[in-house]
Design a protein around this motif. Structure first.
Motif, PDB file in Angstrom:
ATOM      1  N   PHE A 104      25.261  45.731  44.934  1.00 16.94           N
ATOM      2  CA  PHE A 104      26.615  45.822  45.497  1.00 16.94           C
ATOM      3  C   PHE A 104      27.655  45.733  44.371  1.00 16.94           C
ATOM      4  N   PHE A 105      27.451  44.743  43.469  1.00 17.26           N
ATOM      5  CA  PHE A 105      28.370  44.524  42.346  1.00 17.26           C
ATOM      6  C   PHE A 105      28.477  45.789  41.489  1.00 17.26           C
ATOM      7  N   LEU A 106      27.298  46.358  41.117  1.00 24.71           N
ATOM      8  CA  LEU A 106      27.313  47.531  40.228  1.00 24.71           C
ATOM      9  C   LEU A 106      27.957  48.738  40.920  1.00 24.71           C
ATOM     10  N   GLY A 166      41.722  46.385  37.697  1.00 25.18           N
ATOM     11  CA  GLY A 166      41.676  45.526  36.507  1.00 25.18           C
ATOM     12  C   GLY A 166      40.350  44.786  36.453  1.00 25.18           C
ATOM     13  N   GLN A 167      39.923  44.253  37.613  1.00 23.71           N
ATOM     14  CA  GLN A 167      38.633  43.542  37.670  1.00 23.71           C
ATOM     15  C   GLN A 167      37.493  44.507  37.369  1.00 23.71           C
ATOM     16  N   LYS A 168      37.614  45.746  37.899  1.00 21.28           N
ATOM     17  CA  LYS A 168      36.546  46.731  37.647  1.00 21.28           C
ATOM     18  C   LYS A 168      36.441  47.029  36.160  1.00 21.28           C
ATOM     19  N   THR A 181      33.245  46.658  31.369  1.00 17.52           N
ATOM     20  CA  THR A 181      33.125  46.291  29.944  1.00 17.52           C
ATOM     21  C   THR A 181      32.064  45.217  29.765  1.00 17.52           C
ATOM     22  N   SER A 182      32.064  44.203  30.662  1.00 20.36           N
ATOM     23  CA  SER A 182      31.114  43.111  30.428  1.00 20.36           C
ATOM     24  C   SER A 182      29.678  43.531  30.754  1.00 20.36           C
ATOM     25  N   VAL A 183      29.493  44.465  31.713  1.00 17.05           N
ATOM     26  CA  VAL A 183      28.120  44.922  31.999  1.00 17.05           C
ATOM     27  C   VAL A 183      27.613  45.804  30.852  1.00 17.05           C
ATOM     28  N   HIS A 188      40.760  38.376  31.464  1.00 19.21           N
ATOM     29  CA  HIS A 188      40.058  37.934  32.674  1.00 19.21           C
ATOM     30  C   HIS A 188      40.365  36.466  32.988  1.00 19.21           C
ATOM     31  N   ILE A 189      40.294  35.616  31.965  1.00 22.58           N
ATOM     32  CA  ILE A 189      40.520  34.183  32.204  1.00 22.58           C
ATOM     33  C   ILE A 189      41.980  33.948  32.586  1.00 22.58           C
ATOM     34  N   TYR A 190      42.899  34.688  31.942  1.00 23.99           N
ATOM     35  CA  TYR A 190      44.310  34.531  32.329  1.00 23.99           C
ATOM     36  C   TYR A 190      44.491  34.949  33.793  1.00 23.99           C
ATOM     37  N   GLY A 249      41.592  33.455  44.638  1.00 22.16           N
ATOM     38  CA  GLY A 249      40.416  34.100  44.046  1.00 22.16           C
ATOM     39  C   GLY A 249      39.663  33.105  43.168  1.00 22.16           C
ATOM     40  N   PHE A 250      40.402  32.288  42.421  1.00 19.94           N
ATOM     41  CA  PHE A 250      39.784  31.280  41.553  1.00 19.94           C
ATOM     42  C   PHE A 250      39.032  30.260  42.407  1.00 19.94           C
ATOM     43  N   ARG A 251      39.696  29.794  43.476  1.00 17.70           N
ATOM     44  CA  ARG A 251      39.043  28.814  44.360  1.00 17.70           C
ATOM     45  C   ARG A 251      37.755  29.384  44.960  1.00 17.70           C
ATOM     46  N   ASP A 272      44.706  36.343  54.648  1.00 16.13           N
ATOM     47  CA  ASP A 272      45.973  36.921  54.159  1.00 16.13           C
ATOM     48  C   ASP A 272      45.851  37.368  52.708  1.00 16.13           C
ATOM     49  N   TYR A 273      45.157  36.546  51.918  1.00 11.89           N
ATOM     50  CA  TYR A 273      44.952  36.894  50.503  1.00 11.89           C
ATOM     51  C   TYR A 273      44.111  38.170  50.413  1.00 11.89           C
ATOM     52  N   ALA A 274      43.041  38.235  51.213  1.00 11.06           N
ATOM     53  CA  ALA A 274      42.169  39.429  51.201  1.00 11.06           C
ATOM     54  C   ALA A 274      42.978  40.663  51.619  1.00 11.06           C
TER      55      ALA A 274
HETATM   56  C1  HEM Z   1      36.560  29.977  32.016  1.00  7.85           C
HETATM   57  C2  HEM Z   1      35.920  31.100  32.204  1.00  7.85           C
HETATM   58  C3  HEM Z   1      36.000  31.959  33.437  1.00  7.85           C
HETATM   59  C4  HEM Z   1      36.788  31.857  34.565  1.00  7.85           C
HETATM   60  C5  HEM Z   1      37.801  30.803  34.897  1.00  7.85           C
HETATM   61  C6  HEM Z   1      36.432  32.960  35.428  1.00  7.85           C
HETATM   62  C7  HEM Z   1      36.946  33.189  36.686  1.00  7.85           C
HETATM   63  C8  HEM Z   1      36.539  34.174  37.570  1.00  7.85           C
HETATM   64  C9  HEM Z   1      36.945  34.315  38.938  1.00  7.85           C
HETATM   65  C10 HEM Z   1      37.880  33.393  39.652  1.00  7.85           C
HETATM   66  C11 HEM Z   1      36.331  35.411  39.451  1.00  7.85           C
HETATM   67  C12 HEM Z   1      36.410  35.911  40.914  1.00  7.85           C
HETATM   68  C13 HEM Z   1      37.367  37.041  41.129  1.00  7.85           C
HETATM   69  C14 HEM Z   1      37.245  37.457  42.572  1.00  7.85           C
HETATM   70  O1  HEM Z   1      36.174  37.920  42.992  1.00  7.85           O
HETATM   71  O2  HEM Z   1      38.224  37.344  43.285  1.00  7.85           O
HETATM   72  C15 HEM Z   1      35.540  35.988  38.405  1.00  7.85           C
HETATM   73  C16 HEM Z   1      34.779  37.144  38.516  1.00  7.85           C
HETATM   74  C17 HEM Z   1      34.100  37.717  37.475  1.00  7.85           C
HETATM   75  N1  HEM Z   1      33.877  37.157  36.229  1.00  7.85           N
HETATM   76 FE1  HEM Z   1      34.681  35.438  35.532  1.00  7.85          FE
HETATM   77  N2  HEM Z   1      35.479  33.713  34.808  1.00  7.85           N
HETATM   78  C18 HEM Z   1      35.179  33.139  33.582  1.00  7.85           C
HETATM   79  C19 HEM Z   1      34.276  33.569  32.644  1.00  7.85           C
HETATM   80  C20 HEM Z   1      33.623  34.779  32.726  1.00  7.85           C
HETATM   81  C21 HEM Z   1      32.765  35.325  31.682  1.00  7.85           C
HETATM   82  C22 HEM Z   1      32.443  34.644  30.372  1.00  7.85           C
HETATM   83  C23 HEM Z   1      32.360  36.549  32.122  1.00  7.85           C
HETATM   84  C24 HEM Z   1      31.502  37.571  31.419  1.00  7.85           C
HETATM   85  C25 HEM Z   1      31.566  37.841  30.164  1.00  7.85           C
HETATM   86  C26 HEM Z   1      32.911  36.747  33.434  1.00  7.85           C
HETATM   87  C27 HEM Z   1      32.684  37.870  34.206  1.00  7.85           C
HETATM   88  C28 HEM Z   1      33.149  38.046  35.493  1.00  7.85           C
HETATM   89  C29 HEM Z   1      32.909  39.232  36.257  1.00  7.85           C
HETATM   90  C30 HEM Z   1      32.141  40.468  35.770  1.00  7.85           C
HETATM   91  C31 HEM Z   1      33.505  39.024  37.504  1.00  7.85           C
HETATM   92  C32 HEM Z   1      33.582  40.012  38.658  1.00  7.85           C
HETATM   93  C33 HEM Z   1      34.705  40.985  38.421  1.00  7.85           C
HETATM   94  C34 HEM Z   1      36.026  40.323  38.222  1.00  7.85           C
HETATM   95  O3  HEM Z   1      36.508  39.614  39.128  1.00  7.85           O
HETATM   96  O4  HEM Z   1      36.642  40.542  37.138  1.00  7.85           O
HETATM   97  N3  HEM Z   1      33.672  35.670  33.775  1.00  7.85           N
HETATM   98  N4  HEM Z   1      35.674  35.211  37.267  1.00  7.85           N
END
Ligand code: HEM
Length: 243
Positions: free
Chosen positions: A95-97, A135-137, A142-144, A193-195, A206-208, A218-220
């Motif tokens: 599903f993710f891919l 942006g998430q995609k 990139t990470s995959v 991504h972390i920001y 999303g973080f929670r 509502d968020y969705a």
């Molecule tokens: C402190 C470190 C990190 C935090 C706070 C964080 C936070 C999050 C959150 C909250 C999501 C869910 C987004 C959603 O589905 O609504 C997510 C998804 C994801 N994270 Fe992280 N993450 C961290 C580190 C990483 C690392 C190191 C990787 C890979 C190198 C990574 C890869 C991904 C991927 C591929 C997803 C799914 C796509 C996306 O939402 O961008 N994350 N992350």
């Protein structure tokens, strides 16, 4: 009675475990990897981190050898962890891919407008997004792809000490180059991504969800409207789990 803003399932517990396991491995691999770059003209952090880590593990070349073993063990565990996840939740992985590699025309408009809004404060309405926004995609792609390059080049480097004959030095040179480049690329995306995921206030639900597995409806609707629309309606009229 259905609550006005019910929680919608977004992540399976195995996805959450995989995500934080992956993040922990990245942290260990990044710190030990940077600690292994002894040449301070190549190390973006200079000499202090290699010196500090080598000191912690016995100092000098013995400290460096321990650091290398930790890096190699963490790298192998990371790859094994990914395989275990795919064994436990192959459907979730598929599903993710599928989601991250399916880009719709509206996604590019979303990306341009979102960047305009964030940098210049201009940009029209954002087109609705699916399970992931563009942006998430982009980061997930990139990470995959980067992860595959890092994993394969890492295995070549691991084998290079003991197994590979001298004739394959060119292969090792390429493996080192690709290993560094891919880590640099994924790391650049990781900062954004972390920001976006942990600091930006509008993404807090999303973080929670990366701990609870659910997001408010509502968020969705606001952030992932096409995903919400695609969910089967439950008996109560509210949407039920996606994966
Ligand atoms: C402190 C470190 C990190 C935090 C706070 C964080 C936070 C999050 C959150 C909250 C999501 C869910 C987004 C959603 O589905 O609504 C997510 C998804 C994801 N994270 Fe992280 N993450 C961290 C580190 C990483 C690392 C190191 C990787 C890979 C190198 C990574 C890869 C991904 C991927 C591929 C997803 C799914 C796509 C996306 O939402 O961008 N994350 N992350």
């Amino acid at each position: 009675m259905t609550p006005a803003n019910p929680e919608i399932k977004r992540h399976d517990p195995s996805d959450i475990r995989m995500h934080w396991f992956n993040a922990a491995c990245w942290l260990v691999l990044l710190v030990t990897g940077l600690g292994l770059i002894k040449n301070e003209r190549l190390n973006p952090l200079g000499a202090w981190l290699p010196d500090l880590l080598r000191g912690l593990f016995g100092g000098g070349s013995a400290g460096g050898a321990v650091l290398l073993v930790i890096h190699e063990v963490a790298g192998v565990l990371w790859l094994v962890g990914i395989l275990v996840y795919l064994g436990v939740n192959g459907r979730g992985g598929a599903f993710f891919l599928r989601e991250i590699f399916s880009v719709r025309p509206g996604d590019l408009v979303w990306m341009v407008r979102k960047m305009g809004r964030m940098t210049l404060g201009v940009g029209g309405e954002l087109p609705p997004q699916g399970y992931y926004n563009m942006g998430q995609k982009a980061f997930a792609q990139t990470s995959v792809l980067g992860g595959i390059v890092i994993g394969l080049s890492g295995m070549v480097l691991l084998a290079s000490d003991k197994l590979l004959p001298a004739a394959l030095t060119v292969l090792v040179g390429w493996a080192v180059t690709l290993h560094y480049l891919a880590v640099g690329l994924v790391f650049a995306g990781l900062l954004v991504h972390i920001y976006m995921a942990a600091i930006s206030p509008e993404e807090k639900p999303g973080f929670r969800s990366m701990f609870t597995g659910t997001v408010p409806q509502d968020y969705a609707r606001h952030h992932h409207g096409l995903w919400l629309e695609s969910l089967p309606k439950g008996d109560s009229g509210s949407e039920s789990a996606a994966k």
